[in-house]
Design an enzyme around this catalytic site. Structure first.
Site, PDB file in Angstrom:
ATOM      1  N   ASP A 356       0.865  -0.773  -0.194  1.00 51.54           N
ATOM      2  CA  ASP A 356      -0.094   0.486  -0.296  1.00 51.54           C
ATOM      3  C   ASP A 356       1.042   1.242  -0.114  1.00 51.54           C
ATOM      4  OD1 ASP A 356      -2.357   1.317   0.306  1.00 51.54           O
ATOM      5  OD2 ASP A 356      -1.461   1.451   2.460  1.00 51.54           O
ATOM      6  N   ARG A 357       0.705   2.250  -0.267  1.00 48.77           N
ATOM      7  CA  ARG A 357       0.951   3.509  -0.340  1.00 48.77           C
ATOM      8  C   ARG A 357       1.074   4.171   0.627  1.00 48.77           C
ATOM      9  NH1 ARG A 357       0.291   8.920  -4.713  1.00 48.77           N
ATOM     10  NH2 ARG A 357      -0.944   9.339  -2.709  1.00 48.77           N
ATOM     11  N   ASP A 358       0.626   5.123   0.991  1.00 50.82           N
ATOM     12  CA  ASP A 358       0.042   5.605   1.920  1.00 50.82           C
ATOM     13  C   ASP A 358       0.116   4.881   3.325  1.00 50.82           C
ATOM     14  OD1 ASP A 358       0.054   8.306  -0.339  1.00 50.82           O
ATOM     15  OD2 ASP A 358      -2.810   7.278  -0.532  1.00 50.82           O
ATOM     16  N   ASP A 364       0.598   9.148   5.503  1.00 45.23           N
ATOM     17  CA  ASP A 364      -0.567   9.296   5.441  1.00 45.23           C
ATOM     18  C   ASP A 364      -0.038  11.474   5.050  1.00 45.23           C
ATOM     19  OD1 ASP A 364      -3.420   9.849   3.678  1.00 45.23           O
ATOM     20  OD2 ASP A 364      -3.725   7.912   5.605  1.00 45.23           O
ATOM     21  N   TYR A 367      -5.853  12.986   0.977  1.00 43.84           N
ATOM     22  CA  TYR A 367      -5.586  13.246  -0.524  1.00 43.84           C
ATOM     23  C   TYR A 367      -4.571  14.413  -1.541  1.00 43.84           C
ATOM     24  CZ  TYR A 367     -10.413  11.649   0.987  1.00 43.84           C
ATOM     25  OH  TYR A 367     -11.655  11.339   0.842  1.00 43.84           O
ATOM     26  N   GLN A 400      -6.721   5.653  -4.671  1.00 49.56           N
ATOM     27  CA  GLN A 400      -6.990   6.743  -4.959  1.00 49.56           C
ATOM     28  C   GLN A 400      -7.749   7.592  -4.986  1.00 49.56           C
ATOM     29  OE1 GLN A 400      -4.148   8.603  -4.074  1.00 49.56           O
ATOM     30  NE2 GLN A 400      -2.794   6.863  -3.359  1.00 49.56           N
ATOM     31  N   CYS A 441     -16.270  -0.758  -8.413  1.00 47.06           N
ATOM     32  CA  CYS A 441     -15.581  -0.836  -8.883  1.00 47.06           C
ATOM     33  C   CYS A 441     -15.194  -2.491  -7.998  1.00 47.06           C
ATOM     34  CB  CYS A 441     -14.431  -0.415  -8.850  1.00 47.06           C
ATOM     35  SG  CYS A 441     -13.404  -0.434  -7.743  1.00 47.06           S
ATOM     36  N   CYS A 443     -11.803  -2.905  -7.995  1.00 49.50           N
ATOM     37  CA  CYS A 443     -10.177  -2.962  -8.127  1.00 49.50           C
ATOM     38  C   CYS A 443      -9.968  -2.146  -7.057  1.00 49.50           C
ATOM     39  CB  CYS A 443      -9.763  -1.835  -8.820  1.00 49.50           C
ATOM     40  SG  CYS A 443     -10.303   0.123  -9.706  1.00 49.50           S
TER      41      CYS A 443
END
Length: 514
Positions: A356-358, A364, A367, A400, A441, A443
């Site tokens: 995971d990124r944030d 984190d 936004y 995102q 979605c 994803c």
């Protein structure tokens, strides 16, 4: 004390699912209720858009949960369903069975009678056949489930036993042989399997005229079983002798006749008598073997004057000619897939780590569209470099939703992602979901789409991936995709997410050896 149980039902959305859930709801009014009922929607994800909601029928079980796995097969679907439950036992039901009103009570007795060494208790399968005529080939094949060894149409498994062998082998992507492989691995681990007193009905569902030809794809799974368990796999899994040697002889005769006939046709002036004789002899052998196969399949079936007799004869003649070629082709394809190398045992080793990124790789900042605000978490670069040095593939899977919410532009998120790569090094794949949470979605984590796309781009199986994240959605996405997971909690991690995560690490450095 009665053991707790959960019910897991893999499905590809067939209408018969409603019949099962309606019958199960009725059975649970009289017997002990499961901790939960999980229907695993294993329909493949569409290339664009979303799957239509899964039809659960007019009277499904109250509180049933639906989990989407993206079309990876019943073995993967059962594993995903099992990982979302916490009961002592998991009762696996196929979506095309119907349970009787006393099923839950009978299951309770079966589980209570199971000793501590018992890994699984199979329910009896009853296939209703027509009484006014002999059964067709399709009906007889379905009825074979009544005597099959360890089919998962109704199989209750002890959680501890399943976890000791890491569940079903997800390389079996069809509803074929995954049950035999599981039974063999459980026995090799020292567990016992028993047949219980409960039963389910398994109606014969309609199938096309070439269903028996399509079923030959299972020969590729036979090749995998042989690669995993050796040349005596049929005896060890109680699978029976099989017809592949006869099919191979039929194919050899047919191809020989075709080749010799073409040779004779190309050189008529030379009168290649040998080629003509070979074509005739081999053609006669092919016709004899094919005819014998067709007679063997027709003999126990409908007789002249019976309903559907003419259609059954036509079906058997056509499919008896096609089946040997399909069976040999699929077996050759499977053997080629596992050729010349030792096939690793299940579970597969980790070959890719997806982050995971944030909150996992960088601090984190909600936004965030400003690359200047990107700050890696302590140890992130070191951990990534260690993984790269070990030749493990690394990637990012990131929600995102700021794009879908209109708070960020795609260009802004691209700039932030570029800054992360600049600070932390290259990644083999970078997958993100730009959708709003209400878009439905496939994803957005906890859906598995990002993990499945990342695995495909890296050229690995989902089961060869490890997902590292800081919240429950990361873990849930890994579970649905069939990947392993490590939760590295932050202030954003909820207490229930922490307690339900399979593996927890305090830091990224600690996650590496896990």
């Amino acid at each position: 004390m009665t053991p707790s149980y959960s019910v897991v039902v893999p499905t590809i959305g067939r209408p018969v699912l409603g019949n099962l859930l309606t019958s199960l709801a009725a059975a649970l009014t009289a017997g002990p209720r499961p901790l939960d009922v999980v229907v695993v929607d294993d329909r493949p994800f569409p290339r664009r858009g979303t799957n239509a909601p899964l039809a659960l029928g007019p009277a499904p079980v109250a509180g049933v949960r639906v989990l989407r796995t993206g079309g990876r097969g019943p073995a993967a679907a059962r594993n995903a369903g099992r990982r979302t439950t916490r009961a002592d036992w998991i009762a696996f039901l196929d979506d095309d069975v119907v349970v009787p009103p006393d099923w839950a009570e009978a299951l309770e007795r079966d589980l209570a009678d199971a000793g501590p060494e018992v890994a699984g208790v199979q329910g009896r399968i009853v296939v209703p056949l027509p009484e006014h005529r002999p059964p067709t080939d399709l009906e007889r094949n379905t009825a074979g489930l009544e005597h099959a060894a360890w089919p998962t149409a109704d199989l209750a498994c002890r959680r501890a036993a399943l976890e000791s062998v890491h569940g079903f082998d997800e390389r079996f992507t069809r509803a074929y042989r995954e049950d035999a492989d599981l039974a063999l691995r459980l026995r090799e681990a020292g567990w016992k399997l028993e047949r219980g007193a409960r039963h389910v009905r398994h109606p014969v569902r309609p199938a096309g005229n070439l269903a028996s030809v399509r079923a030959q794809a299972g020969n590729a799974d036979d090749a995998l079983l042989r690669a995993l368990h050796g040349r005596h796999w049929r005896r060890r899994t109680e699978a029976g002798r099989g017809r592949l040697p006869w099919h191979a002889a039929t194919v050899a005769a047919g191809l020989t006749a075709l080749g010799a006939g073409l040779t004779a046709a190309r050189s008529p002036a030379r009168r290649p008598a040998g080629a003509r004789v070979t074509a005739v002899v081999a053609g006669a052998a092919w016709a004899g073997l094919t005819g014998a196969f067709a007679r063997e399949r027709l003999a126990p079936g409908p007789r002249p004057g019976d309903e559907g007799f003419a259609a059954e004869v036509g079906r058997m003649l056509v499919t008896s000619a096609l089946i040997p070629f399909a069976a040999v082709a699929h077996r050759a394809r499977g053997a080629w897939s596992w050729r010349g190398r030792e096939v690793p045992a299940w579970p597969l080793p980790v070959r890719a780590v997806l982050f995971d990124r944030d909150g996992t790789l960088i601090h984190d900042v909600p936004y965030n569209g400003d690359p200047r605000a990107v700050e890696p978490l302590p140890g992130a670069r070191r951990v990534l470099d260690q993984l790269r040095a070990r030749r493990l593939r690394v990637g990012v899977v990131s929600n995102q939703s700021g794009i879908g919410r209109g708070l960020l532009t795609t260009a802004q998120v691209d700039a932030v992602d570029d800054r992360v790569r600049e600070l932390l090094g290259p990644f083999g794949t970078w997958q993100r979901c730009p959708h709003h949470p209400e878009d439905g979605c496939t994803c957005r984590k906890p859906e598995p789409g990002l993990v499945l796309r990342a695995a495909a781009e890296l050229g690995v199986l989902p089961a060869e991936c490890l997902v590292v994240g800081d919240i429950g959605a990361d873990v849930d996405a890994a579970i649905a995709a069939g990947a392993r997971s490590v939760l590295v909690p932050t202030a954003m991690t909820r207490r229930e997410e922490l307690s339900s995560a399979p593996v927890v690490a305090s830091t990224l450095d600690e996650a590496v050896p896990l």
